[in-house]
Design a protein around this motif. Structure first.
Motif, short mmCIF file in Angstrom:
data_model
loop_
_atom_site.label_atom_id
_atom_site.label_comp_id
_atom_site.label_asym_id
_atom_site.label_seq_id
_atom_site.Cartn_x
_atom_site.Cartn_y
_atom_site.Cartn_z
N ILE A 47 -2.50 -10.77 6.73
CA ILE A 47 -2.38 -9.32 6.72
C ILE A 47 -1.31 -8.94 7.74
O ILE A 47 -1.48 -9.16 8.93
CB ILE A 47 -3.71 -8.62 7.05
N SER A 82 -8.18 -3.93 2.71
CA SER A 82 -7.17 -5.00 2.79
C SER A 82 -7.84 -6.33 3.09
O SER A 82 -7.43 -7.38 2.57
CB SER A 82 -6.14 -4.66 3.87
N SER A 114 6.58 0.12 2.60
CA SER A 114 5.93 -0.48 1.43
C SER A 114 6.91 -0.71 0.29
O SER A 114 6.88 -1.75 -0.38
CB SER A 114 4.79 0.42 0.95
N LEU A 125 0.83 -1.20 0.00
CA LEU A 125 0.00 0.00 0.00
C LEU A 125 0.86 1.25 0.00
O LEU A 125 1.66 1.47 0.92
CB LEU A 125 -0.92 0.02 1.23
N THR A 178 -7.59 1.87 5.92
CA THR A 178 -7.40 0.97 4.77
C THR A 178 -7.73 -0.48 5.09
O THR A 178 -7.80 -1.31 4.18
CB THR A 178 -5.94 1.05 4.27
N VAL A 238 -0.84 -9.21 2.61
CA VAL A 238 -1.07 -7.78 2.52
C VAL A 238 -0.11 -7.09 3.48
O VAL A 238 -0.06 -7.45 4.66
CB VAL A 238 -2.52 -7.39 2.89
N GLU A 281 0.03 -4.13 5.34
CA GLU A 281 -0.97 -3.15 5.76
C GLU A 281 -0.32 -2.05 6.61
O GLU A 281 0.04 -2.26 7.76
CB GLU A 281 -2.07 -3.87 6.54
N VAL A 300 -7.44 -9.85 0.78
CA VAL A 300 -6.68 -11.02 1.22
C VAL A 300 -7.42 -12.31 0.87
O VAL A 300 -8.65 -12.39 0.93
CB VAL A 300 -6.39 -10.94 2.73
N GLY A 348 -9.97 -2.97 -2.83
CA GLY A 348 -9.83 -4.34 -2.32
C GLY A 348 -10.43 -5.36 -3.27
O GLY A 348 -9.84 -6.43 -3.52
#
Length: 332
Positions: free
Chosen positions: A250, A240, A168, A162, A236, A228, A230, A244, A213
């Motif tokens: 996550i 997410s 990220s 993200l 968010t 993910v 996150e 998934v 998503g």
């Protein structure tokens, strides 16, 4: 030496550039000539008082640094004068799982926003000549968090990252180094091109697709992604959860946005694993450094500021429109 102290909590204006005696290393300590530091979201959280952890005014800020060993105290065996080093993000956490909330740099301990710092030899790791001080200074927090966020990912996996913050981008680079398929989100077409250049296989503009998503799930063959990364938090998390796959994971790294969390039942029926990422330990940092060197991974640098412009670095970073890491360098 020059050193920044946050004299009051609540404003960047309260970061004060001071002059203090250069410290001398005691038993088991080394003196580091700090060449580069980098900013993380936690640094803004401390300055503005958002951090959930105890904060003390007057503390030196920043948790990530790289430099040269200038002097060693009695009993030091891990390093010698002239060695190139970076610091462990979590003081006292050298290996194994996360077990306790210990004092942190910038909050209850003085950090690295200084020209020199003495530190216990066990809080440092060596960096090879192939990694610059600037690149090394980006690794202790964001890279280690990204590393652990995609732990266990391989060529058979699909990963979602993200945005374009430090964690990220490192997660994207590490996932690609492990052969995974990466879907990334951004709000900018320009940033999308830069994500593609880093290896992102598919990119979604979340500003144009607020229900991203579902789009991620469709791009992942209708099943969803296996992992993910996150970083947004409540703002968010609902998307997410849609992205998934059943039985996926996550990795909960950060809290950058506000919003309404999904219900317990929504989370339960995803059959996903929700893994909080507590950055990582010294062994993780050593593994990251080895991987960065062996795979010739280049940390993404958004911008560089001189030590005297330290406040300006915070101000730029605080606008939250960055692609990669913001550095403060001191090669004078």
């Amino acid at each position: 030496m020059k050193i920044y102290r946050l004299q009051k909590i609540g404003s960047i204006d309260d970061l004060e550039l001071c002059e203090e005696p250069t410290p001398q290393p005691g038993p088991g300590e080394v003196l580091v000539n700090i060449k580069a530091t980098s900013l993380n979201f936690r640094d803004l959280a401390i300055v503005y008082g958002w951090s959930p952890f105890p904060l003390e005014k007057g503390r030196v800020q920043l948790s990530d640094a790289a430099g040269v060993v200038e002097a060693v105290g009695p009993g030091v065996t891990r390093f010698a004068v002239g060695d190139r080093v970076a610091n462990n993000f979590a003081p006292g956490w050298y290996a194994g799982p996360f077990r306790e909330h210990a004092p942190q740099y910038g909050g209850q301990l003085d950090g690295w926003m200084a020209e020199y710092r003495t530190i216990d030899q066990n809080e440092l790791v060596a960096i090879p000549d192939s990694i610059s001080f600037e690149d090394a200074a980006t690794l202790p927090c964001a890279a280690v968090a990204g590393w652990n966020a995609v732990a266990g990912v391989g060529p058979q996996h699909r990963v979602l990252t993200l945005g374009t913050g430090g964690v990220s981008l490192f997660a994207l680079q590490f996932a690609k180094a492990r052969g995974a398929h990466v879907i990334a989100t951004t709000s900018s077409n320009e940033k999308a091109e830069r994500l593609r250049a880093l290896g992102a296989d598919q990119i979604i503009n979340y500003a144009e697709n607020p229900n991203w998503g579902e789009q991620v799930k469709a791009l992942a063959g209708g099943r969803g992604v296996d992992r993910v990364v996150e970083v947004g938090g409540p703002g968010t998390f609902a998307q997410s959860l849609k992205a998934v796959a059943l039985g996926g994971q996550i990795s909960m790294v950060g809290v950058l946005s506000e919003g309404e969390m999904p219900s317990y039942m929504d989370m339960f029926l995803s059959f996903a694993r929700f893994q909080t990422i507590a950055t990582g330990n010294r062994q993780d940092l050593e593994d990251v450094i080895a991987t960065v060197a062996q795979n010739e991974i280049r940390p993404v640098i958004d911008s560089r500021f001189t030590f005297n412009d330290g406040k300006a670095a915070f101000e730029h970073f605080g606008k939250r429109n960055v692609f990669g890491k913001v550095l403060i360098t001191n090669f004078g």
